[in-house]
Design an enzyme around this catalytic site. Structure first.
Site, mmCIF file in Angstrom:
data_model
loop_
_atom_site.group_PDB
_atom_site.id
_atom_site.type_symbol
_atom_site.label_atom_id
_atom_site.label_comp_id
_atom_site.label_asym_id
_atom_site.label_seq_id
_atom_site.Cartn_x
_atom_site.Cartn_y
_atom_site.Cartn_z
ATOM 1 N N HIS A 138 3.136 28.077 15.583
ATOM 2 C CA HIS A 138 1.821 28.696 15.698
ATOM 3 C C HIS A 138 1.948 30.212 15.683
ATOM 4 C CE1 HIS A 138 3.169 28.289 19.965
ATOM 5 N NE2 HIS A 138 2.659 29.510 20.054
ATOM 6 N N TYR A 155 -2.799 30.185 18.260
ATOM 7 C CA TYR A 155 -3.593 29.331 17.374
ATOM 8 C C TYR A 155 -2.688 28.812 16.263
ATOM 9 C CZ TYR A 155 -7.848 31.164 19.571
ATOM 10 O OH TYR A 155 -8.823 31.502 20.469
ATOM 11 N N THR A 156 -3.023 27.633 15.757
ATOM 12 C CA THR A 156 -2.269 27.048 14.655
ATOM 13 C C THR A 156 -3.122 27.071 13.386
ATOM 14 O OG1 THR A 156 -1.114 25.556 16.167
ATOM 15 C CG2 THR A 156 -1.019 25.029 13.824
ATOM 16 N N CYS A 310 -1.191 17.057 22.165
ATOM 17 C CA CYS A 310 -1.823 18.379 22.226
ATOM 18 C C CYS A 310 -3.300 18.204 22.547
ATOM 19 C CB CYS A 310 -1.673 19.136 20.902
ATOM 20 S SG CYS A 310 -2.188 20.874 21.011
#
Length: 336
Positions: A138, A155-156, A310
């Site tokens: 990420h 954030y990815t 996740c």
């Protein structure tokens, strides 16, 4: 014969010869970014090479007046073209990120997906640049909250390095979220500060036979990134089984993309949706992700599988307890 003299002050050679007549074009040209080689060499800028070659032609004209052998000029041409190609390919392999220094990327498109979710597209330096983010990693994004205080959050991206020239983030903006405020205020033309890659997950093709994925809310983004990378690689035979939990139907992120993967790769990708508050007509799971759901939709414990988690902290904690009860060892589990 022209005279060659040595300058002792800088140990360089200078050549004294008649000044050649001025050439009718400039010796320094700025390359454009709109013309490129065919896909086989997507990162070589045609005008960059042309400018380098033009400079060499100018040098050849000068060298001809000095009686320098043409063979030497040909060697110089080959050397410079090789350097340009090498710089281009190594630049692409490095990507645009720095692990410790924030770099700014321009927002070029914003698409509102729901009342509190938007997709943000950021341009990379050139149309053939890649972000350079390994699978499962990420980035850290820096912004300012409602009070003007600096905030950094991971954030990815939903894009891969096969998506050249840009990267995208799908962001769910919470009312009290500090970084949510920054994204909510962003307009096309604004810049986002980013650094990376970050993260502990390392993926190699074939490292497991199958992945089980337990995602909640915006925790879908790393799962989607990993799943897409696996499925789009014809050499990767890994199976992916995803359970994706949300509160309402409208909360499901990337639903069209996930359904597209399930349709395109029916033998390799399965997705099972779970909602706390489902609509009247609903054929997915209801309530919280349960032990029975995991047994039905994820690969059973084995040395060649792994379950990825996740989601919100309470969900991650509950999933870890259920997985332990089902016999999944710590080596078979990973939490983003």
């Amino acid at each position: 014969m022209p005279m060659i003299t040595k300058q002792s002050t800088n140990a360089q050679q200078s050549i004294s010869s008649p000044t050649p007549s001025p050439l009718p074009f400039p010796t320094t040209l700025k390359p454009a970014e709109s013309i490129f080689f065919p896909p086989r060499f997507p990162d070589l800028n045609l005008l960059d090479l042309f400018c380098e070659f033009l400079d060499l032609l100018i040098s050849m004209a000068i060298l001809e007046t000095l009686d320098i052998p043409t063979v030497g000029v040909a060697v110089a041409v080959s050397a410079v073209l090789a350097v340009v190609a090498y710089r281009s390919f190594t630049s692409k392999s490095r990507g645009c990120l720095h692990p410790e220094e924030f770099k700014k990327f321009k927002l070029v498109k914003r698409t509102q997906l729901s009342h509190n979710v938007a997709e943000f597209r950021f341009a990379l330096p050139t149309p053939t640049s890649v972000l350079g983010l390994p699978i499962g990693k990420h980035i850290s994004c820096k912004g300012k909250d409602a009070t003007g205080a600096e905030v950094v959050k991971p954030y990815t991206p939903t894009t891969l390095d096969s998506d050249v020239g840009y990267f995208e983030l799908v962001i769910k903006m919470y009312p009290q979220g500090r970084m949510s405020h920054h994204f909510r205020e962003m307009c096309v033309g604004d810049y986002l500060a980013v650094k990376g890659p970050k993260g502990r997950f390392n993926y190699q093709v074939g490292q497991v036979r199958a992945f089980g994925m337990l995602a909640g809310g915006s925790g879908i983004t790393p799962m989607y990134q990993v799943a897409r990378a696996i499925l789009e690689n014809v050499e990767d035979k890994t199976k992916v089984h995803l359970i994706y939990a949300n509160v309402t139907f409208e909360d499901i992120l990337l639903k069209e993309e996930l359904n597209g993967l399930a349709s395109s790769y029916p033998d390799s990708f399965k997705v099972y949706y779970v909602l706390n508050e489902p609509p009247e007509v609903w054929n997915g799971g209801v309530g919280f992700v349960s032990k029975e759901m995991i047994k039905a939709h994820c690969p059973p414990p084995a040395s060649d599988i792994q379950i990825l988690r996740c989601g919100p902290p309470p969900m991650n904690k509950a999933m870890a307890a259920i997985l332990n009860d089902l016999g999944y060892s710590s080596e078979m589990q990973f939490q983003f």
